[in-house]
Design a protein around this motif. Sequence first.
Motif, PDB file in Angstrom:
ATOM      1  N   MET A 106       0.813  -1.215   0.000  1.00 17.54           N
ATOM      2  CA  MET A 106       0.000   0.000   0.000  1.00 17.54           C
ATOM      3  C   MET A 106       0.848   1.268   0.000  1.00 17.54           C
ATOM      4  N   LEU A 107       2.167   1.122   0.205  1.00 16.90           N
ATOM      5  CA  LEU A 107       3.028   2.305   0.258  1.00 16.90           C
ATOM      6  C   LEU A 107       2.969   3.155  -1.014  1.00 16.90           C
ATOM      7  N   PRO A 108       3.102   2.570  -2.222  1.00 18.47           N
ATOM      8  CA  PRO A 108       3.068   3.412  -3.422  1.00 18.47           C
ATOM      9  C   PRO A 108       1.736   4.132  -3.608  1.00 18.47           C
ATOM     10  N   LEU A 109       0.696   3.633  -2.945  1.00 13.65           N
ATOM     11  CA  LEU A 109      -0.635   4.214  -3.060  1.00 13.65           C
ATOM     12  C   LEU A 109      -0.912   5.215  -1.949  1.00 13.65           C
ATOM     13  N   ILE A 110       0.038   5.347  -1.014  1.00 11.59           N
ATOM     14  CA  ILE A 110      -0.097   6.234   0.166  1.00 11.59           C
ATOM     15  C   ILE A 110      -1.376   5.897   0.923  1.00 11.59           C
ATOM     16  N   TYR A 111      -1.567   4.612   1.134  1.00 12.77           N
ATOM     17  CA  TYR A 111      -2.759   4.129   1.832  1.00 12.77           C
ATOM     18  C   TYR A 111      -2.360   3.519   3.171  1.00 12.77           C
ATOM     19  N   PRO A 112      -2.849   4.049   4.288  1.00 11.68           N
ATOM     20  CA  PRO A 112      -2.546   3.457   5.597  1.00 11.68           C
ATOM     21  C   PRO A 112      -3.243   2.100   5.744  1.00 11.68           C
ATOM     22  N   GLY A 166     -14.450   9.364  -6.285  1.00 15.69           N
ATOM     23  CA  GLY A 166     -15.071   9.015  -5.005  1.00 15.69           C
ATOM     24  C   GLY A 166     -14.109   8.374  -4.029  1.00 15.69           C
ATOM     25  N   SER A 167     -13.270   7.462  -4.510  1.00 13.90           N
ATOM     26  CA  SER A 167     -12.347   6.778  -3.600  1.00 13.90           C
ATOM     27  C   SER A 167     -11.246   7.712  -3.116  1.00 13.90           C
ATOM     28  N   ILE A 168     -10.936   8.765  -3.890  1.00  6.90           N
ATOM     29  CA  ILE A 168      -9.944   9.743  -3.426  1.00  6.90           C
ATOM     30  C   ILE A 168     -10.489  10.480  -2.213  1.00  6.90           C
ATOM     31  N   ALA A 169     -11.751  10.887  -2.287  1.00 10.36           N
ATOM     32  CA  ALA A 169     -12.374  11.560  -1.144  1.00 10.36           C
ATOM     33  C   ALA A 169     -12.450  10.629   0.061  1.00 10.36           C
ATOM     34  N   HIS A 170     -12.826   9.381  -0.184  1.00  5.01           N
ATOM     35  CA  HIS A 170     -12.912   8.393   0.896  1.00  5.01           C
ATOM     36  C   HIS A 170     -11.550   8.198   1.550  1.00  5.01           C
ATOM     37  N   TRP A 171     -10.514   8.071   0.722  1.00  3.24           N
ATOM     38  CA  TRP A 171      -9.128   7.909   1.197  1.00  3.24           C
ATOM     39  C   TRP A 171      -8.698   9.100   2.048  1.00  3.24           C
ATOM     40  N   ALA A 172      -8.940  10.307   1.557  1.00  3.67           N
ATOM     41  CA  ALA A 172      -8.444  11.509   2.231  1.00  3.67           C
ATOM     42  C   ALA A 172      -9.199  11.813   3.518  1.00  3.67           C
ATOM     43  N   ILE A 173     -10.502  11.602   3.501  1.00  5.34           N
ATOM     44  CA  ILE A 173     -11.336  12.003   4.638  1.00  5.34           C
ATOM     45  C   ILE A 173     -11.288  10.986   5.767  1.00  5.34           C
ATOM     46  N   PHE A 181     -10.905   5.727  16.033  1.00  5.90           N
ATOM     47  CA  PHE A 181     -10.574   4.407  16.563  1.00  5.90           C
ATOM     48  C   PHE A 181     -10.179   4.542  18.031  1.00  5.90           C
ATOM     49  N   SER A 182     -10.110   3.425  18.715  1.00  4.78           N
ATOM     50  CA  SER A 182      -9.737   3.460  20.128  1.00  4.78           C
ATOM     51  C   SER A 182      -8.841   2.282  20.462  1.00  4.78           C
ATOM     52  N   GLY A 183      -8.132   2.411  21.582  1.00  2.96           N
ATOM     53  CA  GLY A 183      -7.324   1.318  22.100  1.00  2.96           C
ATOM     54  C   GLY A 183      -6.261   0.824  21.141  1.00  2.96           C
ATOM     55  N   LYS A 184      -6.146  -0.486  21.015  1.00  2.04           N
ATOM     56  CA  LYS A 184      -5.151  -1.109  20.147  1.00  2.04           C
ATOM     57  C   LYS A 184      -5.328  -0.691  18.696  1.00  2.04           C
ATOM     58  N   ASN A 185      -6.584  -0.569  18.265  1.00  3.58           N
ATOM     59  CA  ASN A 185      -6.844  -0.179  16.880  1.00  3.58           C
ATOM     60  C   ASN A 185      -6.283   1.205  16.568  1.00  3.58           C
ATOM     61  N   ARG A 186      -6.430   2.134  17.509  1.00  6.11           N
ATOM     62  CA  ARG A 186      -5.904   3.484  17.284  1.00  6.11           C
ATOM     63  C   ARG A 186      -4.389   3.453  17.134  1.00  6.11           C
ATOM     64  N   ASN A 187      -3.731   2.675  17.964  1.00  5.79           N
ATOM     65  CA  ASN A 187      -2.267   2.579  17.867  1.00  5.79           C
ATOM     66  C   ASN A 187      -1.837   1.981  16.527  1.00  5.79           C
ATOM     67  N   GLN A 188      -2.574   0.993  16.057  1.00  2.00           N
ATOM     68  CA  GLN A 188      -2.255   0.394  14.764  1.00  2.00           C
ATOM     69  C   GLN A 188      -2.443   1.396  13.634  1.00  2.00           C
ATOM     70  N   VAL A 189      -3.510   2.173  13.704  1.00  2.00           N
ATOM     71  CA  VAL A 189      -3.758   3.174  12.668  1.00  2.00           C
ATOM     72  C   VAL A 189      -2.678   4.253  12.702  1.00  2.00           C
ATOM     73  N   LYS A 190      -2.289   4.679  13.880  1.00  2.00           N
ATOM     74  CA  LYS A 190      -1.203   5.664  13.992  1.00  2.00           C
ATOM     75  C   LYS A 190       0.070   5.130  13.338  1.00  2.00           C
ATOM     76  N   LEU A 191       0.361   3.856  13.557  1.00  2.00           N
ATOM     77  CA  LEU A 191       1.539   3.237  12.949  1.00  2.00           C
ATOM     78  C   LEU A 191       1.449   3.292  11.426  1.00  2.00           C
ATOM     79  N   SER A 192       0.301   2.891  10.878  1.00  2.00           N
ATOM     80  CA  SER A 192       0.145   2.857   9.429  1.00  2.00           C
ATOM     81  C   SER A 192       0.222   4.254   8.818  1.00  2.00           C
ATOM     82  N   VAL A 193      -0.387   5.224   9.462  1.00  2.00           N
ATOM     83  CA  VAL A 193      -0.325   6.607   8.971  1.00  2.00           C
ATOM     84  C   VAL A 193       1.114   7.103   9.008  1.00  2.00           C
ATOM     85  N   SER A 194       1.830   6.779  10.068  1.00  2.00           N
ATOM     86  CA  SER A 194       3.232   7.190  10.184  1.00  2.00           C
ATOM     87  C   SER A 194       4.083   6.562   9.086  1.00  2.00           C
TER      88      SER A 194
END
Length: 348
Positions: A106-112, A166-173, A181-194
């Motif tokens: 997903m890196l080349p697509l800039i998708y967390p 449509g998917s660009i808006a979905h991706w960005a927003i 997200f909360s708990g473990k899920n939030r930490n995982q999302v933070k990792l992917s965004v980073s």
Amino acid sequence: MTTLTTPRSIPTNEGTDIRLKDILKTLPKECFQQNQRKAWLGLLTNVLLVGLGYAGIAIAPWYLLPLFWIFTGTALTGFFVIAHDCGHRSFAKRRWVNDLVGHIFMLPLIYPFHSWRLLHNHHHLHTNKLDIDNAWQPFRPEVFANSDKFTQWGYRLVRGRFWWVGSIAHWAIMHFDWSQFSGKNRNQVKLSVSVVAIFAAIAFPALIATTGIWGFVKFWLMPWLVYHFWMSTFTLVHHTVSDVPFHPASNWNAATAQLSGTLHCNYPRWIEFLCHDINVHVPHHISTAIPSYNLRLAYSSLKENWAEYLHKESQFSWSLMQQITDECYLYDQKNCYRSFQDYHGISR
């Protein structure tokens, strides 16, 4: 006045006793078996094809660039499908392998990866559940009428001839906001965004420094837009045609929602090959454990055992997209989808 397709008779959710596990019992056991040779061979083939596409972009004269953009962007959609299998844990048996491959592809697509995985799983749990499904959720007339002008404009845009953004808006927003997200899920999302932020911070300046702004457009932006064209098209066509039912939670049934609310569309074979048969989507909604290379086997079984619940297959074409983008705007329980012209008093 827009001409509407007469809805065919689709079994309703009310009164049915069909369960997903009843459908799963009819599928061959081979559908769920992971084949590591097929998985990794598909991955390596996809990498080679993407590399071939970029090589073509590098050497092609300007008038051939659109062909290589289309090819490379479609092959990059295959990257997403590989990550898609990883998100559903159907690519590899070890979770860390799925997570690693999913992030890399997903890196080349800039998708967390993790934010997409969690949001996409929500779509599977609530497919075609009115006001809850998070993939191409239709507006009811009263919701549209009470929305602000910007929201109305945006909805008209992505439900019309600009569906491919449509998917660009979905991706960005949605996919960079870890506060949802909360708990473990939030930490995982933070990792992917980073991970994608660091990748973009390194790759984009390096690409511009070596090839200029035009190189950035040529090598990344244009294939990325082609990828989003397919992302928008696949996800829209998977669940949208004028007679596809959405149901409120009170009478929603998982089995019939997945069978009757998920559509099979045939694309040119080269697209299906590059995108790992993601268009064979009904069995994927019956079970996310089915790897992409087993989707056709599973679909053959569904047609044999559950044909009365399956929507008629469609063929990808401009006329299909024209029909969807002309008709499928607003939704009500009685009539399914309707165009704006069928409603009076809607804000324009």
